[in-house]
Motif scaffolding. Structure first.
Motif, PDB file in Angstrom:
ATOM      1  N   GLN A  25      29.987  -5.681 -26.514  1.00 12.32           N
ATOM      2  CA  GLN A  25      29.204  -6.419 -27.504  1.00 12.32           C
ATOM      3  C   GLN A  25      27.720  -6.067 -27.380  1.00 12.32           C
ATOM      4  OE1 GLN A  25      30.081 -10.612 -27.636  1.00 12.32           O
ATOM      5  NE2 GLN A  25      28.363 -11.103 -28.969  1.00 12.32           N
ATOM      6  N   ALA A  26      27.254  -5.910 -26.154  1.00 18.38           N
ATOM      7  CA  ALA A  26      25.862  -5.519 -25.935  1.00 18.38           C
ATOM      8  C   ALA A  26      25.609  -4.102 -26.447  1.00 18.38           C
ATOM      9  CB  ALA A  26      25.514  -5.609 -24.453  1.00 18.38           C
ATOM     10  N   VAL A  27      26.572  -3.200 -26.232  1.00 18.95           N
ATOM     11  CA  VAL A  27      26.444  -1.832 -26.752  1.00 18.95           C
ATOM     12  C   VAL A  27      26.421  -1.858 -28.278  1.00 18.95           C
ATOM     13  CG1 VAL A  27      27.543   0.438 -26.894  1.00 18.95           C
ATOM     14  CG2 VAL A  27      27.527  -0.796 -24.721  1.00 18.95           C
ATOM     15  N   TRP A  28      27.268  -2.719 -28.866  1.00 20.71           N
ATOM     16  CA  TRP A  28      27.277  -2.856 -30.324  1.00 20.71           C
ATOM     17  C   TRP A  28      25.898  -3.289 -30.829  1.00 20.71           C
ATOM     18  CZ3 TRP A  28      26.155  -7.184 -33.248  1.00 20.71           C
ATOM     19  CH2 TRP A  28      26.340  -7.046 -34.629  1.00 20.71           C
ATOM     20  N   GLY A  78      20.513 -15.523 -27.458  1.00 18.69           N
ATOM     21  CA  GLY A  78      21.324 -14.319 -27.361  1.00 18.69           C
ATOM     22  C   GLY A  78      21.137 -13.402 -28.557  1.00 18.69           C
ATOM     23  N   TRP A  79      21.074 -14.000 -29.762  1.00 16.10           N
ATOM     24  CA  TRP A  79      20.835 -13.205 -30.968  1.00 16.10           C
ATOM     25  C   TRP A  79      19.491 -12.499 -30.893  1.00 16.10           C
ATOM     26  CZ3 TRP A  79      24.180 -11.369 -34.119  1.00 16.10           C
ATOM     27  CH2 TRP A  79      25.345 -12.082 -34.457  1.00 16.10           C
ATOM     28  N   MET A  80      18.482 -13.195 -30.397  1.00 12.15           N
ATOM     29  CA  MET A  80      17.156 -12.585 -30.278  1.00 12.15           C
ATOM     30  C   MET A  80      17.185 -11.398 -29.318  1.00 12.15           C
ATOM     31  SD  MET A  80      14.538 -15.848 -30.278  1.00 12.15           S
ATOM     32  CE  MET A  80      13.136 -14.768 -30.095  1.00 12.15           C
ATOM     33  N   LEU A  81      17.909 -11.558 -28.210  1.00 15.37           N
ATOM     34  CA  LEU A  81      18.014 -10.457 -27.252  1.00 15.37           C
ATOM     35  C   LEU A  81      18.800  -9.294 -27.842  1.00 15.37           C
ATOM     36  CD1 LEU A  81      18.690 -12.424 -23.946  1.00 15.37           C
ATOM     37  CD2 LEU A  81      16.612 -11.176 -24.548  1.00 15.37           C
ATOM     38  N   MET A  82      19.832  -9.591 -28.631  1.00 14.43           N
ATOM     39  CA  MET A  82      20.624  -8.535 -29.256  1.00 14.43           C
ATOM     40  C   MET A  82      19.789  -7.734 -30.252  1.00 14.43           C
ATOM     41  SD  MET A  82      24.187 -10.649 -29.745  1.00 14.43           S
ATOM     42  CE  MET A  82      25.092  -9.389 -30.630  1.00 14.43           C
ATOM     43  N   VAL A  83      18.962  -8.441 -31.029  1.00 15.71           N
ATOM     44  CA  VAL A  83      18.063  -7.744 -31.939  1.00 15.71           C
ATOM     45  C   VAL A  83      17.031  -6.942 -31.150  1.00 15.71           C
ATOM     46  CG1 VAL A  83      16.290  -8.035 -33.723  1.00 15.71           C
ATOM     47  CG2 VAL A  83      18.377  -9.424 -33.786  1.00 15.71           C
ATOM     48  N   ALA A  84      16.542  -7.526 -30.049  1.00  8.95           N
ATOM     49  CA  ALA A  84      15.514  -6.869 -29.243  1.00  8.95           C
ATOM     50  C   ALA A  84      16.032  -5.587 -28.601  1.00  8.95           C
ATOM     51  CB  ALA A  84      14.999  -7.825 -28.160  1.00  8.95           C
ATOM     52  N   VAL A  85      17.303  -5.569 -28.157  1.00  5.28           N
ATOM     53  CA  VAL A  85      17.818  -4.378 -27.492  1.00  5.28           C
ATOM     54  C   VAL A  85      17.889  -3.209 -28.480  1.00  5.28           C
ATOM     55  CG1 VAL A  85      20.331  -4.670 -27.847  1.00  5.28           C
ATOM     56  CG2 VAL A  85      19.490  -3.632 -25.733  1.00  5.28           C
ATOM     57  N   GLY A  86      18.227  -3.524 -29.746  1.00  4.93           N
ATOM     58  CA  GLY A  86      18.196  -2.485 -30.764  1.00  4.93           C
ATOM     59  C   GLY A  86      16.780  -2.121 -31.161  1.00  4.93           C
ATOM     60  N   GLY A  87      15.906  -3.134 -31.214  1.00  2.00           N
ATOM     61  CA  GLY A  87      14.517  -2.893 -31.583  1.00  2.00           C
ATOM     62  C   GLY A  87      13.791  -2.014 -30.576  1.00  2.00           C
ATOM     63  N   ILE A 119      16.971  -5.834 -20.854  1.00  4.01           N
ATOM     64  CA  ILE A 119      17.645  -6.738 -21.794  1.00  4.01           C
ATOM     65  C   ILE A 119      19.150  -6.552 -21.718  1.00  4.01           C
ATOM     66  CG2 ILE A 119      17.948  -7.320 -24.230  1.00  4.01           C
ATOM     67  CD1 ILE A 119      15.012  -6.446 -24.628  1.00  4.01           C
ATOM     68  N   ALA A 120      19.592  -5.293 -21.595  1.00  2.00           N
ATOM     69  CA  ALA A 120      21.033  -5.029 -21.485  1.00  2.00           C
ATOM     70  C   ALA A 120      21.611  -5.712 -20.255  1.00  2.00           C
ATOM     71  CB  ALA A 120      21.281  -3.526 -21.418  1.00  2.00           C
ATOM     72  N   LYS A 121      20.869  -5.679 -19.160  1.00  2.00           N
ATOM     73  CA  LYS A 121      21.339  -6.342 -17.940  1.00  2.00           C
ATOM     74  C   LYS A 121      21.438  -7.849 -18.152  1.00  2.00           C
ATOM     75  CE  LYS A 121      20.422  -6.640 -12.966  1.00  2.00           C
ATOM     76  NZ  LYS A 121      21.754  -6.152 -12.573  1.00  2.00           N
ATOM     77  N   THR A 122      20.467  -8.415 -18.876  1.00  2.00           N
ATOM     78  CA  THR A 122      20.492  -9.849 -19.180  1.00  2.00           C
ATOM     79  C   THR A 122      21.682 -10.186 -20.087  1.00  2.00           C
ATOM     80  OG1 THR A 122      18.080  -9.936 -19.018  1.00  2.00           O
ATOM     81  CG2 THR A 122      19.175 -11.767 -20.133  1.00  2.00           C
ATOM     82  N   LEU A 123      21.913  -9.372 -21.118  1.00  2.00           N
ATOM     83  CA  LEU A 123      23.025  -9.607 -22.043  1.00  2.00           C
ATOM     84  C   LEU A 123      24.375  -9.520 -21.342  1.00  2.00           C
ATOM     85  CD1 LEU A 123      21.864  -7.665 -25.241  1.00  2.00           C
ATOM     86  CD2 LEU A 123      22.108 -10.142 -24.974  1.00  2.00           C
ATOM     87  N   ASN A 124      24.465  -8.679 -20.322  1.00  5.99           N
ATOM     88  CA  ASN A 124      25.729  -8.517 -19.595  1.00  5.99           C
ATOM     89  C   ASN A 124      26.214  -9.821 -18.967  1.00  5.99           C
ATOM     90  OD1 ASN A 124      26.586  -5.885 -20.002  1.00  5.99           O
ATOM     91  ND2 ASN A 124      25.253  -5.057 -18.417  1.00  5.99           N
ATOM     92  N   HIS A 125      25.289 -10.733 -18.712  1.00  5.51           N
ATOM     93  CA  HIS A 125      25.655 -12.016 -18.119  1.00  5.51           C
ATOM     94  C   HIS A 125      25.980 -13.072 -19.188  1.00  5.51           C
ATOM     95  CE1 HIS A 125      24.691 -10.635 -14.088  1.00  5.51           C
ATOM     96  NE2 HIS A 125      23.544 -10.177 -14.539  1.00  5.51           N
TER      97      HIS A 125
END
Length: 317
Positions: A55-58, A224-233, A43-49
């Motif tokens: 922001q992804a680390v946040w 993007g929001w869903m992926l951001m929640v998922a990376v923390g989840g 997911i982090a790799k996907t968010l990087n694009h």
């Protein structure tokens, strides 16, 4: 004598069966944790694009903290904020943030399996640093295994020979920061409760990254929001599985399974990004895994450096 009675033998057999069942459940939970960490990286790799790495680390720390706080907070766990080593907690959490940031940026340029193989050099770095920092010195056989492990990483990266992207240097930095983080985790083990250390990890991580996020913010789409929640989840869920696994089985039993994360990373890399592991990566991974398993085997014979407790995938990604 009571020791020879059928009742005693039956109790012993029942205890043995219960311990075996607990170990198997622990192994299952360990593999689930490692699958979560592999998903986190994907997911982090996907968010990087889609956004800046900061922001992804946040997202990784902010949503991890918010989700974990529902179950792990001063009301559900009284005294969780009490620490005897606050400076050490802050330093440890800072190292984890630096490790995560290096890993996330590296993932923008490297395949999941490439970054993961380099990360698996972490136990070797810890074994070297454990001498001067913890007084746990490695013997000549372990030192030879460590050198062979580093050779495996060099096979993957092939510096100066047209190897993988220069971002591999960030993966090496990730190893260094994560190794120092593990050393500091072991320093804290005798002072603060595990729940306290986990609480401060996500809290301080979120506190460090949050002030930086507005400077690089890109408003995400709903996906993007869903992926951001998922990376923390996935980070929070991986923590839970990892801790539960270690309550059921010894680290020496669980540690060999850390290498299943490389399989998960390669599978996700192919399924999501169409990446096929190269021959150099496969060869280097084989060398690294072989060296790591040798270190773990020697640990199970009761030597000094507790390499079995040094999982490169770690409880926290």
């Amino acid at each position: 004598m009571a020791d020879g009675s059928p009742r005693f033998a039956g109790n012993l057999e029942a205890t043995s069966e219960a311990a075996r069942a607990a170990r198997l459940k622990g192994i299952g939970l360990m593999m689930a944790a490692l699958a979560c960490f592999a998903c986190l990286d994907a997911i982090a790799k996907t968010l990087n694009h889609q956004m800046h790495a900061i922001q992804a680390v946040w997202a990784r720390y902010a949503f991890h903290f918010l989700l974990a706080f529902l179950f792990l907070n001063p009301w559900t766990t009284p005294g969780i904020t009490k620490t005897k080593k606050l400076p050490l907690q802050i330093g440890r959490a800072t190292l984890l943030v630096l490790s995560t940031a290096c890993n996330f940026v590296a993932l923008k340029y490297l395949q999941l399996d490439e970054a993961m193989t380099i990360t698996f050099a972490t136990p070797f770095v810890v074994a070297i640093l454990a001498g001067p920092m913890l007084g746990e010195w490695v013997g000549p056989k372990r030192l030879a295994a460590i050198l062979v492990g580093f050779l495996g990483v060099l096979v993957v990266t092939r510096p100066g020979l047209g190897g993988i992207h220069p971002a591999a240097a960030l993966s090496f930095l990730n190893c260094l920061f994560y190794a120092l983080y593990i050393i500091m985790t072991r320093m804290l083990a005798g002072h603060d409760a595990t729940s306290t250390t986990l609480f401060y990890s996500s809290l301080i991580g979120a506190a460090i990254v949050t002030p930086l996020a507005p400077f690089v913010w890109t408003w995400p789409t709903w996906q993007g929001w869903m992926l951001m929640v998922a990376v923390g989840g996935f980070g929070a869920l991986g923590h839970y599985f990892f801790i539960a696994a270690h309550r059921l089985a010894p680290a020496a039993v669980l540690s060999p399974f850390i290498y299943t994360q490389l399989i998960a990373a390669a599978a996700l890399g192919f399924a999501i990004f169409g990446h096929v592991p190269g021959l150099w990566t496969l060869a280097g991974a084989g060398i690294v895994i072989g060296s790591g398993l040798y270190l773990l085997m020697r640990e199970r014979r009761g030597r000094v450096v507790k390499t079995a407790d040094i999982a490169p995938a770690g409880p926290e990604r």
